[in-house]
Design a protein around this motif. Structure first.
Motif, short mmCIF file in Angstrom:
data_model
loop_
_atom_site.label_atom_id
_atom_site.label_comp_id
_atom_site.label_asym_id
_atom_site.label_seq_id
_atom_site.Cartn_x
_atom_site.Cartn_y
_atom_site.Cartn_z
N THR A 218 0.83 -1.21 0.00
CA THR A 218 0.00 0.00 0.00
C THR A 218 0.86 1.25 0.00
O THR A 218 0.34 2.36 -0.20
N SER A 219 2.17 1.09 0.23
CA SER A 219 3.09 2.23 0.14
C SER A 219 4.47 1.69 -0.21
O SER A 219 4.84 0.58 0.15
N ILE A 220 5.24 2.51 -0.95
CA ILE A 220 6.61 2.15 -1.34
C ILE A 220 7.49 3.36 -1.09
O ILE A 220 7.21 4.46 -1.59
N GLY A 221 8.55 3.17 -0.31
CA GLY A 221 9.50 4.23 -0.05
C GLY A 221 10.90 3.69 -0.10
O GLY A 221 11.36 3.06 0.88
N GLY A 222 11.59 3.86 -1.23
CA GLY A 222 12.91 3.26 -1.40
C GLY A 222 12.81 1.75 -1.43
O GLY A 222 12.09 1.18 -2.25
N THR A 223 13.52 1.09 -0.51
CA THR A 223 13.45 -0.38 -0.43
C THR A 223 12.41 -0.85 0.56
O THR A 223 12.26 -2.05 0.78
N ARG A 224 11.67 0.07 1.16
CA ARG A 224 10.69 -0.27 2.19
C ARG A 224 9.30 -0.34 1.58
O ARG A 224 8.81 0.62 0.98
N LEU A 225 8.67 -1.48 1.75
CA LEU A 225 7.31 -1.71 1.25
C LEU A 225 6.37 -1.80 2.45
O LEU A 225 6.64 -2.54 3.40
N GLY A 226 5.29 -1.05 2.40
CA GLY A 226 4.32 -1.09 3.48
C GLY A 226 3.07 -1.86 3.10
O GLY A 226 2.55 -1.70 2.00
N TYR A 227 2.62 -2.71 4.01
CA TYR A 227 1.38 -3.46 3.84
C TYR A 227 0.50 -3.08 5.03
O TYR A 227 0.47 -3.77 6.05
N GLU A 228 -0.17 -1.96 4.89
CA GLU A 228 -0.92 -1.38 6.00
C GLU A 228 -2.29 -0.94 5.52
O GLU A 228 -2.49 -0.58 4.36
N HIS A 229 -3.24 -1.00 6.44
CA HIS A 229 -4.62 -0.57 6.15
C HIS A 229 -5.19 -1.33 4.94
O HIS A 229 -5.85 -0.75 4.08
N ASP A 230 -4.89 -2.61 4.90
CA ASP A 230 -5.43 -3.50 3.87
C ASP A 230 -6.52 -4.34 4.53
O ASP A 230 -6.23 -5.13 5.44
N ARG A 231 -7.74 -4.17 4.08
CA ARG A 231 -8.85 -4.86 4.74
C ARG A 231 -8.81 -6.36 4.56
O ARG A 231 -9.49 -7.09 5.29
N ARG A 232 -8.02 -6.84 3.62
CA ARG A 232 -7.87 -8.30 3.48
C ARG A 232 -7.07 -8.88 4.65
O ARG A 232 -7.08 -10.09 4.86
N LEU A 233 -6.38 -8.00 5.38
CA LEU A 233 -5.59 -8.45 6.52
C LEU A 233 -6.33 -8.26 7.83
O LEU A 233 -5.71 -8.19 8.90
N ILE A 234 -7.65 -8.19 7.77
CA ILE A 234 -8.49 -8.19 8.96
C ILE A 234 -9.00 -9.62 9.18
O ILE A 234 -9.63 -10.21 8.31
N PHE A 235 -8.70 -10.17 10.33
CA PHE A 235 -9.03 -11.55 10.65
C PHE A 235 -9.99 -11.61 11.83
O PHE A 235 -9.90 -10.80 12.76
N GLU A 236 -10.88 -12.59 11.77
CA GLU A 236 -11.72 -12.87 12.93
C GLU A 236 -10.81 -13.26 14.10
O GLU A 236 -9.96 -14.13 13.98
N ALA A 237 -11.00 -12.58 15.25
CA ALA A 237 -10.11 -12.83 16.39
C ALA A 237 -10.38 -14.17 17.06
O ALA A 237 -9.47 -14.84 17.55
#
Length: 414
Positions: A218-237
């Protein structure tokens, strides 16, 4: 004979090309399958390439037959668990079809079995590349009749992963779900097109049905890739796993209501379960299990087997099936783990022939036509539940022929 076996293996490989390899018991003669890092009682099945550690695959063959010999094959898989394009000589030094020769008979048990143990890599087989691997065990000379499959991963650490699982999600705060956020730093790799060259997966508590793939940064900064605020990564607790222990048949252990003998098996009735409408804290092991017995010197050979009866009190739930969940059923939704509804008792029931030991287990409702389980209706899901989330990062450059497993991180969430 060797030429025939090679031809049979090629035919089996061609037939299996499109299938997904997951841990699976395919014979009712196989019991107590455990896949772990050698020397560790509770661990995820991942080792580093040329890191000096081994994967241990342990299991029993019930009703042992005189002269029976078992063999195994090692399969290299892509990120999605399908057989890769590599030939065996490209991913390992050694041969398929070798004998599983570390075995011993049970001792002083009511149920006879032979205990087998296979460690990889070993003196005969060296793994040359990273990635997903599967091991198939079968009767020697019959690779087409697979008795069990085990799955593990070999990592070559090339990326740095940092992450967290939190109850502060994009849809709710401190409710019934948890969300995973993480970053991947690829500075040790030359990644020109991360959207195409990287494959990223996340799963909860080692359950294949929860596995989420095809994740894009969801974000790219140089060699750093962010996987944040992706609703597919919401899991039933969910809730904490339920537990029971059966270390002897002389008395009932934790979670056991009664024990009796009906020839030829001991029968272990667990305390009846039902929906939990409140969070129940417990120091569980996120679905794992291991063999143990009271007063024995070598549990792998001396622990006995009994029929364990599970019961989940509930109205019949329409539109799907209820399954047992945990390593005791390899986290698979199949006939072995499916529970039958008993109209007379008003509960879901299942019976498994299990080896004495410590067990975590749970229940999942799987709607018709779907593959992902969820908490049964009436069973609460709570943000406080402690879960494990495993993040896997695979790399395949433009000219690559297989998916390298270049990063793994397991985090806890509550």
């Amino acid at each position: 004979m060797k030429r025939w076996m090679t031809a049979a293996m090629i035919v089996c490989a061609m037939a299996a090309k499109g299938q997904t390899y997951e841990a699976e018991v395919r014979s009712n003669r196989v019991g107590a399958l455990e896949v772990r890092v050698a020397g560790e009682r509770l661990s995820e099945p991942y080792i580093e390439l040329d890191g000096g550690r081994q994967i241990e695959i342990a299991f029993d063959m019930l009703q042992p037959e005189a002269g029976e010999r078992l063999a195994y094959s090692v399969v290299h898989c892509d990120a999605d668990g399908r057989r890769s394009a590599l030939a065996p000589m490209e991913y390992m030094d050694g041969f398929n079809g070798l004998e599983v020769d570390d075995e011993a008979p049970s001792f002083n048990t009511t149920v006879a079995y032979r205990h087998y143990r296979l460690r990889l890599p070993n003196e005969q087989v060296r793994l040359k590349v990273s990635g997903n691997y599967a091991v198939e065990v079968y009767a020697e000379g019959h690779p087409e009749r697979v008795l069990l499959r085990a799955r593990f991963g070999v990592v070559e650490p090339q990326v740095e992963i940092r992450g967290e699982a939190t109850a502060n999600t994009d849809v709710a705060l401190n409710r019934d779900v948890q969300q995973v956020h993480f970053t991947v730093d690829t500075k040790a790799l030359t990644v020109r097109f991360p959207q195409r060259e990287l494959k990223v997966f996340v799963e909860q508590n080692g359950r294949p049905d929860t596995r989420v793939g095809d994740l894009q940064p969801t974000s790219i900064g140089g060699t750093r890739l962010g996987y944040e605020h992706d609703r597919r990564l919401i899991f039933e607790a969910g809730n904490e796993y339920r537990r029971f222990e059966c270390l002897t048949f002389r008395y009932a252990g934790m979670g056991v209501e009664r024990i009796g003998f009906v020839n030829p098996y001991y029968h272990v009735d667990l305390r009846q379960d039902g929906p939990r409408r409140m969070y129940v804290y417990d120091e569980d092991q996120d679905g794992r299990c291991f063999t143990a017995c009271s007063g024995c010197g070598e549990a792998e050979r001396e622990a006995d087997y009994g029929v364990v009866h599970f019961a989940y009190a509930s109205d019949r739930l329409p539109g799907g099936e209820v399954y047992l969940v945990g390593d005791l059923v390899q986290n698979r939704f199949d006939e072995r783990s499916r529970m039958a509804y008993n109209e007379a008792s008003g509960r879901y029931e299942a019976a498994l022939l299990l080896k004495q030991g410590y067990y975590n287990y749970g229940y999942a409702f799987v709607p018709d036509g779907e593959r992902r389980g969820r908490m049964p209706a009436g069973d609460g899901s709570f943000y406080e539940a402690e879960n494990e989330y495993t993040i896997l990062v695979y790399y395949r450059p433009a000219a690559g022929r297989y998916d390298r497993l270049v990063g793994r991180l397991t985090i806890g969430g509550r």
